[in-house]
Design an enzyme around this catalytic site. Structure first.
Site, mmCIF file in Angstrom:
data_model
loop_
_atom_site.group_PDB
_atom_site.id
_atom_site.type_symbol
_atom_site.label_atom_id
_atom_site.label_comp_id
_atom_site.label_asym_id
_atom_site.label_seq_id
_atom_site.Cartn_x
_atom_site.Cartn_y
_atom_site.Cartn_z
ATOM 1 N N PHE A 141 0.860 -1.193 0.000
ATOM 2 C CA PHE A 141 0.000 0.000 0.000
ATOM 3 C C PHE A 141 0.888 1.233 0.000
ATOM 4 O O PHE A 141 1.740 1.388 0.884
ATOM 5 C CB PHE A 141 -0.924 0.044 1.221
ATOM 6 C CG PHE A 141 -1.823 1.257 1.196
ATOM 7 C CD1 PHE A 141 -3.037 1.237 0.518
ATOM 8 C CD2 PHE A 141 -1.442 2.440 1.821
ATOM 9 C CE1 PHE A 141 -3.849 2.367 0.464
ATOM 10 C CE2 PHE A 141 -2.248 3.573 1.766
ATOM 11 C CZ PHE A 141 -3.459 3.535 1.090
ATOM 12 N N ASP A 226 9.294 2.469 1.517
ATOM 13 C CA ASP A 226 8.188 3.266 2.045
ATOM 14 C C ASP A 226 8.154 3.078 3.564
ATOM 15 O O ASP A 226 7.798 2.007 4.052
ATOM 16 C CB ASP A 226 6.885 2.798 1.399
ATOM 17 C CG ASP A 226 5.686 3.642 1.818
ATOM 18 O OD1 ASP A 226 5.766 4.342 2.846
ATOM 19 O OD2 ASP A 226 4.662 3.586 1.114
ATOM 20 N N LYS A 255 3.334 9.774 8.079
ATOM 21 C CA LYS A 255 2.318 9.728 9.130
ATOM 22 C C LYS A 255 2.714 10.420 10.460
ATOM 23 O O LYS A 255 2.132 11.432 10.804
ATOM 24 C CB LYS A 255 1.863 8.298 9.356
ATOM 25 C CG LYS A 255 0.965 7.816 8.206
ATOM 26 C CD LYS A 255 0.340 6.483 8.477
ATOM 27 C CE LYS A 255 -0.797 6.204 7.526
ATOM 28 N NZ LYS A 255 -0.431 5.502 6.293
HETATM 29 C C1 PLP Z 1 -0.657 5.776 4.882
HETATM 30 C C2 PLP Z 1 0.368 5.270 3.965
HETATM 31 C C3 PLP Z 1 0.619 5.895 2.736
HETATM 32 C C4 PLP Z 1 -0.192 7.072 2.244
HETATM 33 O O1 PLP Z 1 -0.081 8.199 3.066
HETATM 34 P P1 PLP Z 1 -1.167 9.383 2.956
HETATM 35 O O2 PLP Z 1 -0.641 10.441 3.879
HETATM 36 O O3 PLP Z 1 -2.482 8.808 3.361
HETATM 37 O O4 PLP Z 1 -1.178 9.841 1.533
HETATM 38 C C5 PLP Z 1 1.635 5.388 1.940
HETATM 39 N N1 PLP Z 1 2.372 4.330 2.328
HETATM 40 C C6 PLP Z 1 2.168 3.713 3.509
HETATM 41 C C7 PLP Z 1 3.043 2.557 3.899
HETATM 42 C C8 PLP Z 1 1.155 4.143 4.358
HETATM 43 O O5 PLP Z 1 0.937 3.509 5.509
#
Ligand code: PLP
Length: 418
Positions: A141, A226, A255
């Site tokens: 994700f 990520d 986050k």
């Molecule tokens: C939440 C999340 C995103 C997206 O972040 P947003 O601030 O909602 O755009 C991307 N990668 C990971 C691993 C996430 O947990």
């Protein structure tokens, strides 16, 4: 306004993107969030891993107040104090060299993908053979904008919006043979989360991470990690890749970065940074003075109060307690995670949903991801007493529910999937 009135209005004037829980929150204190009637909820989700210092932390309050009296926004056409001070802190702690600030996770991820394509272009200009393909992972994700959904595994996030960005292939999670089979000089980057978040709190194996690093190094392709959910101290280190002793070429953060104020960042090596020149990428709001001031306060507070250490200690304790619970309850088929990024996987989606609902009734917030996975992303200030409260609630709820779902439990085959 009361909850019912808000629900009635929202159902008419908002796009229906979320099925919200019927709860109206007004304020928070420490690890508790408090509703309109003054009920206190133990928050083990912290706004999906955002509120790292919990609620109403004096350091955040002070930083917002101080900075808002001076300067909230300047645009990126001028200098302010925040980006330099924050970028120094981030580069010192992550091992990477340069930073670009965005507002959200998905924008940081878009920037990472653009960097990878631009970097491959530079290498081609130097006579190297390297393509434009991305290899992402099953269950990944990365966010909701086009580059991000294109590299996100679940079809429901992509298919209604096609055509998505072309050139993305998915590799079976932690399957080194599949990675080797799909990797070639066509690939400009391998994209991973050190520990998958939405995908069910699934850590990469050391073997898979090392293979991704070795393959990319062999062609000049990039390893992009990520860390939007796992990074900034949640797992007890600044970035989860540091547990593996691996340094990626690019990492994304967001986050918990500014403790609840929107802020994202993409970090990269000096080698990758060569690909970007003034005018190629930008943002109006990203890295504004307010968000940077708060992020600096979050990092300094984490260090002053030993919160990485706390995430490790309380996280280990939490995981041990979940494991003890798994010994008692057949319905828990796996416990996994690192620090305060934890999961207990149950043997049925219905059971998982019921547990989340019943925890809510007992004023404890968790959620369910990847159908069967109870996810815990509490604030870094969590204490063992909070863990004890959550564990005994889970214990009682699983005892209650097992009488109702015992047939379902037998059918789905107990612990075999653990
Ligand atoms: C939440 C999340 C995103 C997206 O972040 P947003 O601030 O909602 O755009 C991307 N990668 C990971 C691993 C996430 O947990």
């Amino acid at each position: 306004m009361k909850l019912e009135a808000i629900q009635a209005i929202e159902s008419r004037v908002l796009l229906e993107t979320y099925e919200r829980n019927p709860l109206l929150f007004e304020r928070g204190e420490g690890v508790y969030i408090i509703d309109e009637n003054g009920n206190r909820y133990l928050d083990l989700l912290s706004g999906i891993g955002v509120n790292a210092l919990g609620y109403a932390h004096p350091a955040i309050e002070e930083a917002i107040l101080r900075q808002s009296r001076k300067l909230i926004h300047t645009s990126n056409l001028y200098f302010h104090n925040g980006q330099a001070e924050l970028a120094l802190r981030l580069t010192e702690r992550t091992g990477l060299d340069r930073v670009f600030f965005s507002n959200t996770g998905t924008e940081a991820w878009e920037a990472a993908m653009k960097l990878a394509r631009a970097h491959a272009g530079v290498l081609r200009g130097e006579g190297k053979t390297i393509g434009t393909k991305f290899l992402a992972l099953d269950q990944s994700f990365h966010g909701r904008t086009y580059g991000s959904i294109s590299t996100t595994y679940k079809a429901k996030y992509r298919d209604p919006f096609g055509p998505v960005v072309p050139g993305v292939d998915f590799v079976r999670f932690n399957d080194v043979a599949d990675l080797r089979a799909k990797f070639s000089s066509d690939v400009c980057a391998i994209l991973v989360e050190s520990i998958q978040g939405e995908g069910g709190i699934r850590p990469l194996t050391e073997e898979f991470f090392a293979a991704a690093r070795e393959l990319t190094q062999s062609t000049g392709a990039l390893l992009i990690v990520d860390e939007i959910q796992a990074g900034m101290g949640r797992t007890g280190k600044w970035c989860a890749y540091q547990h593996y002793g691996i340094l990626p070429d690019i990492a994304t953060l967001a986050k918990p970065l500014a403790g609840g104020i929107p802020l994202g960042a993409v970090l990269c090596t000096e080698e990758v940074a060569r690909a970007i020149h003034p005018g190629m990428h930008g943002t109006t709001f990203g890295g504004g003075p307010l968000a940077c001031a708060v992020a600096i306060a979050v990092i300094d507070t984490m260090e002053r109060d030993g919160l990485l250490q706390n995430a490790t200690e309380v996280g280990d304790y939490f995981q041990e307690q979940l494991q003890a619970l798994a010994h008692k309850h057949e319905s828990i088929i796996d416990v996994r995670g690192k620090g305060l990024m934890l999961a207990a996987e149950l043997n049925s989606p219905d059971l998982a949903k019921s547990v989340v609902r019943k925890m809510l009734k007992r004023h404890i917030l968790i959620n369910c991801t990847s159908d069967t996975v109870l996810r815990f992303l509490p604030p870094y200030i969590l204490q063992k007493t909070h863990v004890d409260a959550a564990i005994s609630a889970l214990d009682e709820i699983l005892n209650e529910l097992v009488n109702i779902t015992i047939v379902g439990v037998a059918e789905t085959g107990g612990k075999s999937r653990g």
